[in-house]
Design a protein around this motif. Structure first.
Motif, PDB file in Angstrom:
ATOM      1  N   ASN A   7       0.827  -1.218   0.000  1.00  0.00           N
ATOM      2  CA  ASN A   7       0.000   0.000   0.000  1.00  0.00           C
ATOM      3  C   ASN A   7       0.856   1.260   0.000  1.00  0.00           C
ATOM      4  OD1 ASN A   7      -2.454  -1.360  -0.126  1.00  0.00           O
ATOM      5  ND2 ASN A   7      -2.528  -1.602   2.089  1.00  0.00           N
ATOM      6  N   GLU A   8       1.951   1.250   0.740  1.00  0.00           N
ATOM      7  CA  GLU A   8       2.862   2.407   0.733  1.00  0.00           C
ATOM      8  C   GLU A   8       3.546   2.547  -0.620  1.00  0.00           C
ATOM      9  OE1 GLU A   8       5.513   1.847   4.042  1.00  0.00           O
ATOM     10  OE2 GLU A   8       3.893   2.091   5.513  1.00  0.00           O
ATOM     11  N   ALA A   9       3.970   1.431  -1.213  1.00  0.00           N
ATOM     12  CA  ALA A   9       4.636   1.477  -2.513  1.00  0.00           C
ATOM     13  C   ALA A   9       3.701   1.991  -3.598  1.00  0.00           C
ATOM     14  CB  ALA A   9       5.177   0.095  -2.874  1.00  0.00           C
ATOM     15  N   LYS A  10       2.404   1.664  -3.491  1.00  0.00           N
ATOM     16  CA  LYS A  10       1.427   2.143  -4.472  1.00  0.00           C
ATOM     17  C   LYS A  10       1.285   3.661  -4.448  1.00  0.00           C
ATOM     18  CE  LYS A  10      -1.674  -1.810  -4.931  1.00  0.00           C
ATOM     19  NZ  LYS A  10      -3.040  -2.296  -4.697  1.00  0.00           N
ATOM     20  N   GLU A  11       1.632   4.275  -3.329  1.00  0.00           N
ATOM     21  CA  GLU A  11       1.536   5.736  -3.180  1.00  0.00           C
ATOM     22  C   GLU A  11       2.849   6.424  -3.501  1.00  0.00           C
ATOM     23  OE1 GLU A  11      -1.376   7.227  -2.611  1.00  0.00           O
ATOM     24  OE2 GLU A  11      -2.308   5.242  -2.563  1.00  0.00           O
ATOM     25  N   SER A  12       3.768   5.710  -4.132  1.00  0.00           N
ATOM     26  CA  SER A  12       5.090   6.260  -4.426  1.00  0.00           C
ATOM     27  C   SER A  12       5.394   6.153  -5.918  1.00  0.00           C
ATOM     28  CB  SER A  12       6.153   5.494  -3.626  1.00  0.00           C
ATOM     29  OG  SER A  12       6.378   4.214  -4.198  1.00  0.00           O
ATOM     30  N   ALA A  13       6.614   6.515  -6.287  1.00  0.00           N
ATOM     31  CA  ALA A  13       7.065   6.412  -7.677  1.00  0.00           C
ATOM     32  C   ALA A  13       7.203   4.963  -8.128  1.00  0.00           C
ATOM     33  CB  ALA A  13       8.394   7.141  -7.842  1.00  0.00           C
ATOM     34  N   ARG A  14       7.064   4.012  -7.220  1.00  0.00           N
ATOM     35  CA  ARG A  14       7.135   2.594  -7.582  1.00  0.00           C
ATOM     36  C   ARG A  14       5.898   2.129  -8.345  1.00  0.00           C
ATOM     37  NH1 ARG A  14      10.996  -0.589  -5.542  1.00  0.00           N
ATOM     38  NH2 ARG A  14      12.488   0.417  -4.182  1.00  0.00           N
ATOM     39  N   ARG A  15       4.825   2.900  -8.317  1.00  0.00           N
ATOM     40  CA  ARG A  15       3.604   2.556  -9.065  1.00  0.00           C
ATOM     41  C   ARG A  15       3.711   3.164 -10.461  1.00  0.00           C
ATOM     42  NH1 ARG A  15      -1.435   5.403  -9.664  1.00  0.00           N
ATOM     43  NH2 ARG A  15      -3.046   3.972 -10.409  1.00  0.00           N
ATOM     44  N   ILE A  16       3.707   2.293 -11.459  1.00  0.00           N
ATOM     45  CA  ILE A  16       3.814   2.706 -12.858  1.00  0.00           C
ATOM     46  C   ILE A  16       2.513   2.317 -13.560  1.00  0.00           C
ATOM     47  CG2 ILE A  16       5.116   2.432 -15.013  1.00  0.00           C
ATOM     48  CD1 ILE A  16       6.755   3.680 -12.714  1.00  0.00           C
ATOM     49  N   VAL A  17       1.922   3.258 -14.296  1.00  0.00           N
ATOM     50  CA  VAL A  17       0.702   3.003 -15.050  1.00  0.00           C
ATOM     51  C   VAL A  17       1.057   3.006 -16.532  1.00  0.00           C
ATOM     52  CG1 VAL A  17      -1.632   3.821 -15.565  1.00  0.00           C
ATOM     53  CG2 VAL A  17      -0.705   4.076 -13.256  1.00  0.00           C
ATOM     54  N   SER A  18       0.612   1.990 -17.250  1.00  0.00           N
ATOM     55  CA  SER A  18       0.948   1.895 -18.672  1.00  0.00           C
ATOM     56  C   SER A  18       0.309   3.034 -19.449  1.00  0.00           C
ATOM     57  CB  SER A  18       0.486   0.556 -19.250  1.00  0.00           C
ATOM     58  OG  SER A  18      -0.914   0.511 -19.352  1.00  0.00           O
ATOM     59  N   PRO A  19       1.033   3.592 -20.417  1.00  0.00           N
ATOM     60  CA  PRO A  19       0.477   4.665 -21.242  1.00  0.00           C
ATOM     61  C   PRO A  19      -0.757   4.230 -22.027  1.00  0.00           C
ATOM     62  CG  PRO A  19       2.852   4.464 -21.601  1.00  0.00           C
ATOM     63  CD  PRO A  19       2.424   3.296 -20.748  1.00  0.00           C
ATOM     64  N   ASP A  20      -0.867   2.934 -22.342  1.00  0.00           N
ATOM     65  CA  ASP A  20      -2.002   2.446 -23.127  1.00  0.00           C
ATOM     66  C   ASP A  20      -3.222   2.106 -22.268  1.00  0.00           C
ATOM     67  OD1 ASP A  20      -1.248   0.076 -21.890  1.00  0.00           O
ATOM     68  OD2 ASP A  20      -0.475  -0.836 -23.719  1.00  0.00           O
ATOM     69  N   GLY A  21      -3.087   2.221 -20.943  1.00  0.00           N
ATOM     70  CA  GLY A  21      -4.223   2.011 -20.054  1.00  0.00           C
ATOM     71  C   GLY A  21      -4.602   0.566 -19.812  1.00  0.00           C
ATOM     72  N   ASN A  22      -3.708  -0.395 -20.098  1.00  0.00           N
ATOM     73  CA  ASN A  22      -4.010  -1.813 -19.898  1.00  0.00           C
ATOM     74  C   ASN A  22      -3.654  -2.338 -18.511  1.00  0.00           C
ATOM     75  OD1 ASN A  22      -5.115  -2.654 -22.434  1.00  0.00           O
ATOM     76  ND2 ASN A  22      -3.078  -2.458 -23.327  1.00  0.00           N
ATOM     77  N   TRP A  23      -2.692  -1.703 -17.841  1.00  0.00           N
ATOM     78  CA  TRP A  23      -2.180  -2.258 -16.593  1.00  0.00           C
ATOM     79  C   TRP A  23      -1.543  -1.177 -15.727  1.00  0.00           C
ATOM     80  CZ3 TRP A  23       2.973  -1.255 -16.081  1.00  0.00           C
ATOM     81  CH2 TRP A  23       3.703  -1.036 -17.269  1.00  0.00           C
ATOM     82  N   GLU A  24      -1.333  -1.545 -14.470  1.00  0.00           N
ATOM     83  CA  GLU A  24      -0.470  -0.775 -13.577  1.00  0.00           C
ATOM     84  C   GLU A  24       0.361  -1.772 -12.795  1.00  0.00           C
ATOM     85  OE1 GLU A  24      -2.473   0.409  -9.516  1.00  0.00           O
ATOM     86  OE2 GLU A  24      -3.720   1.077 -11.192  1.00  0.00           O
ATOM     87  N   SER A  25       1.563  -1.350 -12.424  1.00  0.00           N
ATOM     88  CA  SER A  25       2.489  -2.250 -11.754  1.00  0.00           C
ATOM     89  C   SER A  25       3.173  -1.526 -10.611  1.00  0.00           C
ATOM     90  CB  SER A  25       3.531  -2.744 -12.763  1.00  0.00           C
ATOM     91  OG  SER A  25       4.452  -3.608 -12.144  1.00  0.00           O
ATOM     92  N   THR A  26       3.153  -2.147  -9.445  1.00  0.00           N
ATOM     93  CA  THR A  26       3.899  -1.611  -8.302  1.00  0.00           C
ATOM     94  C   THR A  26       5.159  -2.445  -8.171  1.00  0.00           C
ATOM     95  OG1 THR A  26       1.865  -0.903  -7.244  1.00  0.00           O
ATOM     96  CG2 THR A  26       3.817  -1.035  -5.857  1.00  0.00           C
ATOM     97  N   ARG A  27       6.296  -1.787  -8.378  1.00  0.00           N
ATOM     98  CA  ARG A  27       7.589  -2.454  -8.422  1.00  0.00           C
ATOM     99  C   ARG A  27       8.146  -2.546  -7.000  1.00  0.00           C
ATOM    100  NH1 ARG A  27       8.152  -0.586 -13.995  1.00  0.00           N
ATOM    101  NH2 ARG A  27       6.780  -1.984 -15.088  1.00  0.00           N
ATOM    102  N   MET A  28       7.964  -3.699  -6.393  1.00  0.00           N
ATOM    103  CA  MET A  28       8.332  -3.910  -4.999  1.00  0.00           C
ATOM    104  C   MET A  28       9.832  -4.136  -4.813  1.00  0.00           C
ATOM    105  SD  MET A  28       5.442  -3.670  -3.361  1.00  0.00           S
ATOM    106  CE  MET A  28       5.804  -4.392  -1.767  1.00  0.00           C
TER     107      MET A  28
END
Length: 133
Positions: A7-28
Motif C-alpha cells: 500500500n505504501e509502494a502504491k503511493e510512491s514512484a514505484r507505481r507505474i501506469v501503462s500509457p495504453d491504459g491496460n495495466w499498472e504495476s507496483t515495483r516492490m
C-alpha cells in the motif's frame, strides 16, 4: 533486510501506469536492490487485450485474483488464467494477455527491471530504463 509495504509502494514512484491504459504495476523489488531479479504486483485491467514480447527478460507470472487468458503467438495455444495459475515466459515467448475480469498478478523478472519500464513498440522492456529515485 529489505521490507516494503504494498500500500505504501502504491503511493510512491514505484507505481507505474501503462500509457495504453491496460495495466499498472507496483515495483516492490528492483535492480538497485541487488537481488538479481525484480518482483512486482501488477493489475491487468478488465477488458485489456494486448501483445507483449519480452526479448530482454524472462518473466514468471502468478495469478492472485481475476480471470483471463494468455495466448502464445508462435503456436496459437491459449491458456486460461485464474487464481493459482502460474505461467512462465521461459523462451521470450511472444504472447497476448487478455483480462476478462481484472487480474492481480505477482511477477518476477530476470534480469531485474530498473523501475520505470513500460512496453516499447514491440511489447518489450528495454534493458536500461530509468531508475526510480
Amino acid at each position: 533486510m529489505i521490507v516494503r509495504n504494498l500500500n505504501e509502494a502504491k503511493e510512491s514512484a514505484r507505481r507505474i501506469v501503462s500509457p495504453d491504459g491496460n495495466w499498472e504495476s507496483t515495483r516492490m523489488l528492483l535492480k538497485d536492490d541487488g537481488m538479481g531479479f525484480s518482483f512486482h504486483i501488477t493489475t491487468i485491467y478488465e477488458g485489456a487485450d494486448f501483445q507483449m514480447h519480452y526479448q530482454n527478460h524472462l518473466e514468471s507470472v502468478y495469478c492472485v485474483s481475476g480471470k483471463g487468458e494468455v495466448e502464445t503467438l508462435d503456436d496459437g495455444k491459449v491458456y486460461p488464467i485464474e487464481p493459482g495459475t502460474l505461467y512462465v515466459l521461459d523462451k521470450h515467448d511472444k504472447h497476448v494477455l487478455r483480462a476478462f475480469k481484472e487480474m492481480t498478478m505477482a511477477c518476477v523478472f530476470n534480469p531485474p527491471l530498473n523501475g520505470k519500464e513500460v512496453h516499447n513498440a514491440e511489447g518489450a522492456y528495454e534493458l536500461e530504463a530509468e531508475t526510480i529515485a
